[in-house]
Design an enzyme around this catalytic site. Structure first.
Site, PDB file in Angstrom:
ATOM      1  N   LYS A 218       2.646  -7.050  -7.131  1.00  0.00           N
ATOM      2  CA  LYS A 218       2.759  -6.074  -8.225  1.00  0.00           C
ATOM      3  C   LYS A 218       4.070  -5.290  -8.090  1.00  0.00           C
ATOM      4  CE  LYS A 218       0.589  -1.981 -10.115  1.00  0.00           C
ATOM      5  NZ  LYS A 218      -0.553  -1.089 -10.157  1.00  0.00           N
ATOM      6  N   GLU A 224       5.112  -7.897   3.800  1.00  0.00           N
ATOM      7  CA  GLU A 224       4.524  -9.187   4.168  1.00  0.00           C
ATOM      8  C   GLU A 224       4.928 -10.267   3.159  1.00  0.00           C
ATOM      9  OE1 GLU A 224       2.924  -6.328   3.986  1.00  0.00           O
ATOM     10  OE2 GLU A 224       1.297  -6.173   5.452  1.00  0.00           O
ATOM     11  N   GLY A 280      -3.833  -3.298  -8.073  1.00  0.00           N
ATOM     12  CA  GLY A 280      -3.771  -4.559  -7.320  1.00  0.00           C
ATOM     13  C   GLY A 280      -5.136  -5.211  -7.162  1.00  0.00           C
ATOM     14  N   ARG A 281      -6.138  -4.424  -6.802  1.00  0.00           N
ATOM     15  CA  ARG A 281      -7.467  -5.007  -6.554  1.00  0.00           C
ATOM     16  C   ARG A 281      -8.234  -5.304  -7.831  1.00  0.00           C
ATOM     17  NH1 ARG A 281      -6.493  -0.121  -4.630  1.00  0.00           N
ATOM     18  NH2 ARG A 281      -7.574   1.690  -5.479  1.00  0.00           N
ATOM     19  N   GLU A 366     -11.064  -0.100  -0.703  1.00  0.00           N
ATOM     20  CA  GLU A 366      -9.759   0.480  -1.033  1.00  0.00           C
ATOM     21  C   GLU A 366      -9.920   1.443  -2.217  1.00  0.00           C
ATOM     22  OE1 GLU A 366      -5.931  -1.776  -0.280  1.00  0.00           O
ATOM     23  OE2 GLU A 366      -5.823  -1.609  -2.455  1.00  0.00           O
ATOM     24  N   HIS A 397     -28.505 -16.891  10.743  1.00  0.00           N
ATOM     25  CA  HIS A 397     -28.475 -17.256  12.163  1.00  0.00           C
ATOM     26  C   HIS A 397     -27.430 -16.458  12.922  1.00  0.00           C
ATOM     27  CE1 HIS A 397     -31.248 -20.589  11.502  1.00  0.00           C
ATOM     28  NE2 HIS A 397     -30.675 -20.617  10.315  1.00  0.00           N
ATOM     29  N   LYS A 522       2.030   1.190   5.371  1.00  0.00           N
ATOM     30  CA  LYS A 522       3.187   0.324   5.058  1.00  0.00           C
ATOM     31  C   LYS A 522       4.472   0.993   5.554  1.00  0.00           C
ATOM     32  CE  LYS A 522       1.562  -1.716   0.646  1.00  0.00           C
ATOM     33  NZ  LYS A 522       1.834  -1.851  -0.783  1.00  0.00           N
TER      34      LYS A 522
HETATM   35  O1  F6P Z   1      -3.043  -2.912   0.337  1.00  0.00           O
HETATM   36  C1  F6P Z   1      -2.355  -1.986  -0.464  1.00  0.00           C
HETATM   37  C2  F6P Z   1      -1.835  -2.656  -1.656  1.00  0.00           C
HETATM   38  O2  F6P Z   1      -1.033  -1.764  -2.333  1.00  0.00           O
HETATM   39  C3  F6P Z   1      -2.947  -3.203  -2.536  1.00  0.00           C
HETATM   40  O3  F6P Z   1      -3.481  -2.271  -3.387  1.00  0.00           O
HETATM   41  C4  F6P Z   1      -2.267  -4.325  -3.195  1.00  0.00           C
HETATM   42  O4  F6P Z   1      -3.212  -5.193  -3.729  1.00  0.00           O
HETATM   43  C5  F6P Z   1      -1.486  -4.920  -2.038  1.00  0.00           C
HETATM   44  O5  F6P Z   1      -1.047  -3.782  -1.314  1.00  0.00           O
HETATM   45  C6  F6P Z   1      -0.332  -5.766  -2.411  1.00  0.00           C
HETATM   46  O6  F6P Z   1       0.613  -5.075  -3.180  1.00  0.00           O
HETATM   47  P1  F6P Z   1       1.667  -5.825  -4.056  1.00  0.00           P
HETATM   48  O7  F6P Z   1       0.922  -6.658  -5.056  1.00  0.00           O
HETATM   49  O8  F6P Z   1       2.475  -4.755  -4.700  1.00  0.00           O
HETATM   50  O9  F6P Z   1       2.486  -6.690  -3.147  1.00  0.00           O
END
Ligand code: F6P
Length: 558
Positions: A218, A224, A280-281, A366, A397, A522
């Protein structure tokens, strides 16, 4: 309603735990605490037929919960006192309910049928959503029919989605869940972790000539994702003699941030956008779902969106008493605030839904893992529980022992399907799927009604073993059944949980649409990189624990 702004009036000093409804629920819990589910069923034999609700194709039985008609009456009164109906309408029309970021939370607009009118902050929301959907659909078709080719002219066989959190969990979960609807030639892979093992293991089996990367972020600033995307681009360039033109054929971006996509070096002609009002979620049904759309095609994706929309309509129009997300959200709040439940299990009796609990972890925790209200005041009671789970029957189990005889109250959602998409015969000629579902029904029965010491003794069990075999019962569960795991049903299930999250948040008075706790993590990680990589000996860190850990790591590494 505020006459000037059209926004719902939010009373920042309103404390739900100080209301009459809250006190009534507390008193009611004291009364219900002494009741057994066996008694409640004996007193009201029709309970299992009455305490059910249908939403779209979802058939939901909530009768095995520690609740009566009076509980539902009190909980819905609480919801009304919190102004839930107004707040729901406000979210659906695009008011800025994400107050700390001054944004709408309009994920429901992502699944509005074409032509539905919705203008928010001057934007023709539905028009924009469908323009992007059309562009995604056309691109997905070109990958599916083989006309979009790699740098040597071969059709794409593998799609690697690089993203994390909401830019990974949704598409990865849904791709797995909708295994039966996938294109036969195309496999999707999901790389999220900055642990290089994730990318290395994924690329090990892939052919650069036929691999397409979707960089899904987003913000397009997530460490990452950008780190993995750069490494993936290097991998490709090494295998195409550094031909930069190949990048355009093998990389597309999904983002709200055009400038950062350009800065990364992806042509914005190969970018599919979305908007800052999609959290995002809550973004699986935006262009973040591109890999899923490539896998299941335009029609499958349209069905998926329609599934969400069916539950959105239910949520928007049903009275609170027969509104599935409202009822399930209220029951969840009932357990966390009045029964001290600290966790909630989600148990899909469907191997294809194996990643659904992980997906819900982000959606629920979240969103509602907050301890201040929208105005920044400390909350006066618990908010989100911990969500966890594994598919049945595997979980039986592993951890069901604790559900049955442990000391915690852990409400559980059982999710199952009437028609299997895979089935095999059992030794006696029966169906493996029927065996799976026998476990589903039996587990909910035993959790609710248990087995008394008298019943166990009557079976001739040695007296010293009786206490070990007693099943206390009164372990609440909700059963969610659907005809089959289709794209539409998956959309319905997701929307059911999205709206439950909203219901709880609105009653607690918190903002479910921001995530400042994650943002701080972050920034802190980025600041730490220098401490562990600079050639100079590290400057002392503020606390002795982290300082010592970093020194130990550097010494062991070098
Ligand atoms: O984990 C925090 C967050 O901001 C989430 O809300 C989001 O889904 C994820 O990082 C990834 O963010 P982006 O889509 O901006 O890379």
């Amino acid at each position: 309603m505020d006459g000037d702004t059209g926004q719902p009036e939010i009373d920042d000093d309103f404390d739900i735990t100080a209301t009459v409804s809250w006190q009534e629920l507390a008193a009611h819990q004291q009364h219900l605490y002494a009741r057994r589910l066996r008694e409640l069923f004996a007193m009201d034999p029709d309970r299992g037929r009455r305490m059910v609700v249908d939403a779209g194709d979802l058939h939901i039985d909530y009768s095995k919960n520690l609740a009566t008609a009076e509980t539902i009456e009190l909980l819905t009164a609480l919801a009304r006192e919190a102004g839930l109906e107004d707040l729901r309408d406000a979210m659906l029309r695009g008011d800025h309910l994400n107050t700390s970021e001054d944004r709408a939370a309009l994920h429901t607009a992502l699944r509005l049928p074409v032509g539905t009118e919705l203008v928010v902050d001057g934007q023709d929301v539905t028009g924009d959503v469908h323009r992007v959907l059309d562009a995604m659909g056309a691109f997905a078709e070109s990958v599916r029919d083989g006309s979009h080719t790699g740098f040597t002219g071969k059709a794409i066989t593998d799609v690697v989605n690089i993203g994390i959190g909401g830019s990974d969990l949704g598409p990865a979960m849904a791709y797995r869940a909708l295994r039966h609807y996938r294109h036969p030639r195309i496999r999707c892979h999901y790389v999220s972790n900055v642990d290089p093992a994730d990318l290395v293991a994924t690329l090990a089996d892939l052919d650069p000539e036929t691999t397409l990367f979707i960089v899904a972020s987003k913000t397009f600033t997530t460490l990452e994702t950008l780190t993995n995307a750069r490494a993936a681009r290097d991998w490709l360039l090494e295998r195409c003699d550094g031909d930069e033109a190949a990048v355009a054929k093998h990389f597309v971006a999904v983002s709200t941030n055009t400038a950062e996509v350009e800065a990364f070096g992806i042509d914005t002609a190969n970018m599919f956008g979305f908007w800052n009002w999609v959290g995002g979620r809550y973004s699986i049904d935006s262009s973040i779902g591109l890999s899923l759309l490539i896998a299941i095609g335009r029609e499958g994706f349209a069905e998926f969106l329609d599934g969400f929309h069916r539950v959105d309509e239910h949520f928007a129009t049903q009275p609170l008493e027969t509104n599935a997300p409202v009822l399930l959200g209220l029951l969840d709040l009932w357990y966390s605030n009045f029964w001290d439940a600290q966790s909630h299990a989600v148990l899909p009796y469907s191997n294809d839904l194996a990643r659904f609990p992980a997906y819900l972890q982000q959606l629920v925790m979240e969103s509602n893992g907050k301890s201040v209200t929208r105005s920044g005041r400390l909350v006066t009671g618990p908010t989100s529980t911990v969500v966890w789970g594994e598919p049945g029957t595997n979980g039986q189990h592993a951890f069901y022992q604790l559900l049955h005889q442990g000391t915690w109250l852990i409400p559980a959602d059982f999710i199952g399907f009437a028609r299997p998409l895979d089935d095999l015969p059992t030794a006696d000629g029966g169906s493996m799927h029927d065996l799976l579902m026998s476990n589903f029904f039996a587990q909910t029965e035993v959790l609710a009604f248990g087995k008394t010491a008298e019943e166990i003794a009557a079976e001739g069990v040695a007296p010293e073993l009786v206490p070990h075999k007693v099943m206390p019962g009164d372990r609440p569960s909700t059963s969610i059944l659907a005809p089959a795991l289709t794209p539409s049903v998956l959309g319905q299930l997701i929307a059911l949980y999205e709206h439950q999250v909203f219901v709880k948040a609105m009653i607690w008075g918190i903002n479910p649409f921001d995530q400042w706790g994650v943002e701080l993590g972050k920034t802190a990680a980025t600041a730490m990189v220098d401490d562990i990589t600079s050639p100079a000996p590290p400057a002392p860190l503020a606390d002795s624990s982290t300082d010592e850990l970093v020194r130990w790591y550097r010494a062991a590494r070098d």
